[in-house]
Design an enzyme around this catalytic site. Sequence first.
Site, PDB file in Angstrom:
ATOM      1  N   SER A 142      18.330 -14.564  15.132  1.00 51.35           N
ATOM      2  CA  SER A 142      18.152 -12.665  15.222  1.00 51.35           C
ATOM      3  C   SER A 142      17.834 -12.411  16.674  1.00 51.35           C
ATOM      4  O   SER A 142      17.426 -13.146  17.411  1.00 51.35           O
ATOM      5  CB  SER A 142      17.342 -12.602  14.104  1.00 51.35           C
ATOM      6  N   TYR A 155       9.134 -13.315   9.796  1.00 52.73           N
ATOM      7  CA  TYR A 155      10.495 -13.411  10.027  1.00 52.73           C
ATOM      8  C   TYR A 155      10.529 -13.573  11.730  1.00 52.73           C
ATOM      9  O   TYR A 155      11.524 -14.449  12.048  1.00 52.73           O
ATOM     10  CB  TYR A 155      11.241 -11.818   9.739  1.00 52.73           C
TER      11      TYR A 155
HETATM   12  P1  NAD Z   1      22.280 -11.293   2.916  1.00 51.67           P
HETATM   13  O1  NAD Z   1      21.148 -10.930   2.200  1.00 51.67           O
HETATM   14  O2  NAD Z   1      23.491 -10.285   2.988  1.00 51.67           O
HETATM   15  O3  NAD Z   1      22.873 -12.747   2.703  1.00 51.67           O
HETATM   16  C1  NAD Z   1      21.811 -13.748   2.632  1.00 51.67           C
HETATM   17  C2  NAD Z   1      22.495 -14.943   1.926  1.00 51.67           C
HETATM   18  O4  NAD Z   1      21.488 -15.915   1.744  1.00 51.67           O
HETATM   19  C3  NAD Z   1      22.887 -14.725   0.563  1.00 51.67           C
HETATM   20  O5  NAD Z   1      24.080 -15.468   0.366  1.00 51.67           O
HETATM   21  C4  NAD Z   1      21.875 -15.391  -0.328  1.00 51.67           C
HETATM   22  O6  NAD Z   1      22.121 -15.841  -1.633  1.00 51.67           O
HETATM   23  C5  NAD Z   1      21.414 -16.308   0.480  1.00 51.67           C
HETATM   24  N1  NAD Z   1      20.015 -16.941   0.210  1.00 51.67           N
HETATM   25  C6  NAD Z   1      18.733 -16.154   0.362  1.00 51.67           C
HETATM   26  N2  NAD Z   1      17.681 -16.978  -0.015  1.00 51.67           N
HETATM   27  C7  NAD Z   1      18.342 -18.240  -0.320  1.00 51.67           C
HETATM   28  C8  NAD Z   1      17.715 -19.182  -0.663  1.00 51.67           C
HETATM   29  N3  NAD Z   1      16.557 -19.447  -1.022  1.00 51.67           N
HETATM   30  N4  NAD Z   1      18.525 -20.283  -0.797  1.00 51.67           N
HETATM   31  C9  NAD Z   1      19.830 -20.316  -0.682  1.00 51.67           C
HETATM   32  N5  NAD Z   1      20.452 -19.133  -0.081  1.00 51.67           N
HETATM   33  C10 NAD Z   1      19.511 -18.102  -0.162  1.00 51.67           C
HETATM   34  O7  NAD Z   1      21.865 -11.230   4.342  1.00 51.67           O
HETATM   35  P2  NAD Z   1      22.700 -11.257   5.873  1.00 51.67           P
HETATM   36  O8  NAD Z   1      22.364 -10.036   6.359  1.00 51.67           O
HETATM   37  O9  NAD Z   1      23.987 -11.602   5.838  1.00 51.67           O
HETATM   38  O10 NAD Z   1      21.853 -12.583   6.723  1.00 51.67           O
HETATM   39  C11 NAD Z   1      22.281 -13.762   7.182  1.00 51.67           C
HETATM   40  C12 NAD Z   1      21.402 -14.321   8.014  1.00 51.67           C
HETATM   41  O11 NAD Z   1      21.645 -13.484   9.274  1.00 51.67           O
HETATM   42  C13 NAD Z   1      20.112 -14.303   7.974  1.00 51.67           C
HETATM   43  O12 NAD Z   1      19.657 -15.708   8.380  1.00 51.67           O
HETATM   44  C14 NAD Z   1      19.629 -13.016   8.732  1.00 51.67           C
HETATM   45  O13 NAD Z   1      18.247 -13.510   8.772  1.00 51.67           O
HETATM   46  C15 NAD Z   1      20.384 -13.098   9.594  1.00 51.67           C
HETATM   47  N6  NAD Z   1      20.337 -11.961  10.412  1.00 51.67           N
HETATM   48  C16 NAD Z   1      20.749 -10.697   9.843  1.00 51.67           C
HETATM   49  C17 NAD Z   1      20.774  -9.408  10.450  1.00 51.67           C
HETATM   50  C18 NAD Z   1      21.368  -8.159   9.830  1.00 51.67           C
HETATM   51  O14 NAD Z   1      21.288  -7.247  10.604  1.00 51.67           O
HETATM   52  N7  NAD Z   1      22.042  -8.396   8.703  1.00 51.67           N
HETATM   53  C19 NAD Z   1      20.483  -9.524  11.759  1.00 51.67           C
HETATM   54  C20 NAD Z   1      19.926 -10.586  12.514  1.00 51.67           C
HETATM   55  C21 NAD Z   1      20.118 -11.879  11.815  1.00 51.67           C
END
Ligand code: NAD
Length: 260
Positions: A142, A155
């Site tokens: 991130s 985080y």
């Molecule tokens: P999201 O909430 O849409 O998806 C998260 C996914 O992780 C889902 O499939 C959920 O079922 C799964 N998950 C959560 N807890 C879990 C567990 N204990 N075991 C197995 N699966 C689990 O989130 P996203 O925004 O797509 O984020 C995905 C990644 O990208 C994360 O690591 C997040 O930190 C990172 N990220 C997101 C953003 C953003 O702005 N959305 C920015 C930077 C980094």
Amino acid sequence: MSRRKVALITGSTSGIGLGIAKEFASNGYDIGLNGLDNAQDIQEIEHGIKEDFGVQVFSSGADMSKPREIERFAGDAGDALGEVDVLINNAGVQHVSPVEHFPIDKWDLILAVNLSSAFHMSRLLIPSMRNQGFGRIINIASAHGLVASVNKSAYVAAKHGLIGFTKTIALEVAESGITCNAICPGWVETPLVKTQVETLSREKSISQTEVIRNLILERQPTRKFVQVNEIAALALFLASEQASSITGSSYSVDGGWTAH
Ligand code: NAD
């Protein structure tokens, strides 16, 4: 005929992980899908990807905060799909709170899912990647792996840790045909962010549009959300043969956030 490549993506039933799974499937990879959804929802996503892209999909509801379930996912996915070529450590959760009020169980969960699961998946899959002389590990970190924000201690700690982990693994596997890199997205419009927008809108008594414009995208000079497909395209490139000299690096896809 050469076998199809296999990509395992943790947390791939939603948002960025699902986008990456579809991008890899559309490029002929068999997919190991994972998420915390109920069995029926995961199976629907599995069938959708199989139908749309004609590849094999193995799905698992393994909880990435639990080492035993992670072991089961890595083992069962390998049995179902064959040697894993690409591991994408994407599962992530968030909780926002000042450090002195940060719930201990949330701290432990965020560290387990966002950081330790990458350690477990990597330690389990690197031996077979070494054997086949090829492997790609891509950690979805991130902008918060590079800079901090208030109230996100767990985080930010986990994502900074993930970048350190990425560099260490890159060095350890450097002569084995395996690379390890991190992608650092800025704000991407996914369910994880939607929850934060709803909470801020409630807390500050302002509309969700104002939250997005004035609070969320205030850090992101482009003032636009990053798109899931932009992250997925970079992951696909990092998985390719042409990216074999790229290792130990972190790639910002953040609309200029960390250029501040
Ligand atoms: P999201 O909430 O849409 O998806 C998260 C996914 O992780 C889902 O499939 C959920 O079922 C799964 N998950 C959560 N807890 C879990 C567990 N204990 N075991 C197995 N699966 C689990 O989130 P996203 O925004 O797509 O984020 C995905 C990644 O990208 C994360 O690591 C997040 O930190 C990172 N990220 C997101 C953003 C953003 O702005 N959305 C920015 C930077 C980094």
